[in-house]
Design a protein around this motif. Structure first.
Motif, PDB file in Angstrom:
ATOM      1  N   LEU A  98      44.994  36.981  12.135  1.00 30.08           N
ATOM      2  CA  LEU A  98      45.363  35.896  13.060  1.00 30.08           C
ATOM      3  C   LEU A  98      46.581  36.285  13.889  1.00 30.08           C
ATOM      4  N   HIS A  99      47.528  36.950  13.262  1.00 26.13           N
ATOM      5  CA  HIS A  99      48.718  37.412  13.977  1.00 26.13           C
ATOM      6  C   HIS A  99      48.312  38.341  15.122  1.00 26.13           C
ATOM      7  N   LYS A 100      47.414  39.273  14.846  1.00 23.54           N
ATOM      8  CA  LYS A 100      46.949  40.214  15.866  1.00 23.54           C
ATOM      9  C   LYS A 100      46.152  39.495  16.957  1.00 23.54           C
ATOM     10  N   ILE A 101      45.374  38.492  16.579  1.00 29.71           N
ATOM     11  CA  ILE A 101      44.598  37.730  17.571  1.00 29.71           C
ATOM     12  C   ILE A 101      45.541  37.003  18.529  1.00 29.71           C
ATOM     13  N   PHE A 102      46.577  36.381  17.991  1.00 28.23           N
ATOM     14  CA  PHE A 102      47.520  35.668  18.856  1.00 28.23           C
ATOM     15  C   PHE A 102      48.294  36.638  19.750  1.00 28.23           C
ATOM     16  N   ILE A 103      48.604  37.808  19.244  1.00 34.15           N
ATOM     17  CA  ILE A 103      49.253  38.817  20.086  1.00 34.15           C
ATOM     18  C   ILE A 103      48.303  39.242  21.209  1.00 34.15           C
ATOM     19  N   ALA A 104      47.011  39.383  20.868  1.00 39.01           N
ATOM     20  CA  ALA A 104      46.021  39.744  21.893  1.00 39.01           C
ATOM     21  C   ALA A 104      45.930  38.655  22.955  1.00 39.01           C
ATOM     22  N   PHE A 105      45.928  37.385  22.534  1.00 40.05           N
ATOM     23  CA  PHE A 105      45.931  36.276  23.506  1.00 40.05           C
ATOM     24  C   PHE A 105      47.140  36.396  24.428  1.00 40.05           C
ATOM     25  N   LEU A 106      48.286  36.653  23.845  1.00 39.78           N
ATOM     26  CA  LEU A 106      49.514  36.774  24.617  1.00 39.78           C
ATOM     27  C   LEU A 106      49.402  37.898  25.640  1.00 39.78           C
ATOM     28  N   VAL A 107      48.909  39.044  25.216  1.00 42.12           N
ATOM     29  CA  VAL A 107      48.774  40.196  26.117  1.00 42.12           C
ATOM     30  C   VAL A 107      47.767  39.883  27.227  1.00 42.12           C
ATOM     31  N   VAL A 108      46.639  39.293  26.885  1.00 41.77           N
ATOM     32  CA  VAL A 108      45.612  38.978  27.893  1.00 41.77           C
ATOM     33  C   VAL A 108      46.153  37.977  28.914  1.00 41.77           C
ATOM     34  N   ILE A 109      46.843  36.972  28.450  1.00 45.30           N
ATOM     35  CA  ILE A 109      47.377  35.956  29.363  1.00 45.30           C
ATOM     36  C   ILE A 109      48.402  36.573  30.309  1.00 45.30           C
ATOM     37  N   VAL A 110      49.311  37.371  29.754  1.00 41.35           N
ATOM     38  CA  VAL A 110      50.333  37.996  30.604  1.00 41.35           C
ATOM     39  C   VAL A 110      49.674  38.956  31.594  1.00 41.35           C
ATOM     40  N   ALA A 111      48.727  39.755  31.135  1.00 41.41           N
ATOM     41  CA  ALA A 111      48.036  40.701  32.022  1.00 41.41           C
ATOM     42  C   ALA A 111      47.284  39.961  33.123  1.00 41.41           C
ATOM     43  N   THR A 112      46.625  38.867  32.780  1.00 47.60           N
ATOM     44  CA  THR A 112      45.893  38.093  33.784  1.00 47.60           C
ATOM     45  C   THR A 112      46.851  37.492  34.810  1.00 47.60           C
ATOM     46  N   PHE A 113      47.985  36.984  34.347  1.00 43.04           N
ATOM     47  CA  PHE A 113      48.986  36.466  35.287  1.00 43.04           C
ATOM     48  C   PHE A 113      49.465  37.570  36.227  1.00 43.04           C
ATOM     49  N   VAL A 114      49.721  38.739  35.690  1.00 42.36           N
ATOM     50  CA  VAL A 114      50.187  39.850  36.521  1.00 42.36           C
ATOM     51  C   VAL A 114      49.130  40.213  37.560  1.00 42.36           C
ATOM     52  N   ILE A 115      47.882  40.273  37.141  1.00 41.59           N
ATOM     53  CA  ILE A 115      46.785  40.602  38.072  1.00 41.59           C
ATOM     54  C   ILE A 115      46.674  39.537  39.155  1.00 41.59           C
ATOM     55  N   LEU A 116      46.731  38.266  38.767  1.00 42.57           N
ATOM     56  CA  LEU A 116      46.624  37.185  39.758  1.00 42.57           C
ATOM     57  C   LEU A 116      47.793  37.212  40.747  1.00 42.57           C
ATOM     58  N   ILE A 117      48.991  37.544  40.249  1.00 43.32           N
ATOM     59  CA  ILE A 117      50.148  37.622  41.143  1.00 43.32           C
ATOM     60  C   ILE A 117      49.989  38.804  42.102  1.00 43.32           C
ATOM     61  N   LYS A 118      49.529  39.943  41.582  1.00 43.95           N
ATOM     62  CA  LYS A 118      49.338  41.136  42.425  1.00 43.95           C
ATOM     63  C   LYS A 118      48.266  40.891  43.482  1.00 43.95           C
ATOM     64  N   LEU A 119      47.205  40.167  43.098  1.00 44.86           N
ATOM     65  CA  LEU A 119      46.127  39.908  44.055  1.00 44.86           C
ATOM     66  C   LEU A 119      46.551  38.903  45.127  1.00 44.86           C
ATOM     67  N   ASN A 120      47.521  38.060  44.795  1.00 48.60           N
ATOM     68  CA  ASN A 120      48.045  37.078  45.740  1.00 48.60           C
ATOM     69  C   ASN A 120      46.935  36.226  46.349  1.00 48.60           C
ATOM     70  N   SER A 121      46.057  35.750  45.512  1.00 56.82           N
ATOM     71  CA  SER A 121      44.957  34.872  45.912  1.00 56.82           C
ATOM     72  C   SER A 121      44.222  35.394  47.148  1.00 56.82           C
ATOM     73  N   PRO A 122      43.577  36.551  47.066  1.00 57.35           N
ATOM     74  CA  PRO A 122      42.926  37.154  48.235  1.00 57.35           C
ATOM     75  C   PRO A 122      41.781  36.302  48.773  1.00 57.35           C
ATOM     76  N   TYR A 123      41.218  35.448  47.971  1.00 55.53           N
ATOM     77  CA  TYR A 123      40.086  34.628  48.408  1.00 55.53           C
ATOM     78  C   TYR A 123      40.492  33.642  49.501  1.00 55.53           C
ATOM     79  N   LEU A 124      41.779  33.384  49.634  1.00 62.31           N
ATOM     80  CA  LEU A 124      42.228  32.462  50.676  1.00 62.31           C
ATOM     81  C   LEU A 124      41.971  33.032  52.074  1.00 62.31           C
ATOM     82  N   TYR A 125      41.863  34.345  52.195  1.00 59.89           N
ATOM     83  CA  TYR A 125      41.703  34.994  53.491  1.00 59.89           C
ATOM     84  C   TYR A 125      40.259  35.428  53.757  1.00 59.89           C
ATOM     85  N   TRP A 126      39.351  35.083  52.867  1.00 59.93           N
ATOM     86  CA  TRP A 126      37.960  35.482  53.033  1.00 59.93           C
ATOM     87  C   TRP A 126      37.267  34.612  54.078  1.00 59.93           C
ATOM     88  N   ASP A 127      36.206  35.147  54.643  1.00 58.39           N
ATOM     89  CA  ASP A 127      35.371  34.423  55.605  1.00 58.39           C
ATOM     90  C   ASP A 127      34.306  33.654  54.812  1.00 58.39           C
TER      91      ASP A 127
END
Length: 172
Positions: A98-127
């Protein structure tokens, strides 16, 4: 020895050969043969006989009851100790997983936030005149909004659980 034990236990219970035979669904002569050592009951009948006479099969077979009980108590204590040890080890393993699962959740959430910030919501500029892009953009936007709303809660719960599991693991 078996025959003598059957006879003495039967008499101590106040049963006649006929009474015992009726309870075991056998004829009286069968009981007589057992008690005189002319035949022996099979294993199933021996178990039934022990139940009817309210005694252990060991006592019927002539083992010393006190020694058997002492051995059984020590054996049971050893087995319970082994079971408790295995349960404790399983509980520790479960906490570590369970400890490892929660650490994995933490890593996935942080990584997803980083990816979303880097992408800067590119869909806003799509046609969005192209239907396929409109569907993908809507799905991406929905995921982003849902993630941004739910992720902080999961993040906080994960951090709390990581701390709790770490403390539990160190105690054990």
């Amino acid at each position: 020895m078996l025959g003598e034990n059957i006879k003495s236990i039967r008499k101590s219970k106040g049963l006649t050969q006929n009474d015992l035979a009726i309870q075991l669904n056998v004829v009286r002569q069968t009981i007589s043969k057992w008690e005189n050592g002319l035949s022996v009951p099979d294993s199933d009948m021996l178990i039934d006989l022990s139940k009817v006479l309210d005694t252990s099969v060991s006592a019927l077979l002539g083992e010393n009851i006190i020694t058997t009980k002492e051995y059984d108590i020590n054996d049971i204590a050893n087995r319970l100790e082994a079971i408790n040890l295995k349960l404790a080890q399983r509980e520790i393993r479960k906490k570590k997983i369970l400890h490892k699962i929660f650490i994995a959740f933490l890593v996935v959430i942080v990584a997803t936030f980083v990816i979303l910030i880097k992408l800067n919501s590119p869909y806003l500029y799509w046609d969005y005149t192209n239907p396929e892009i409109a569907v993908v953009g809507t799905i991406f936007h929905g995921f982003e909004r849902l993630f941004v709303r739910i992720a902080p809660i999961i993040l906080m719960v994960s951090i709390i659980e990581i701390i709790k599991r770490r403390i539990d693991i160190k105690r054990a």
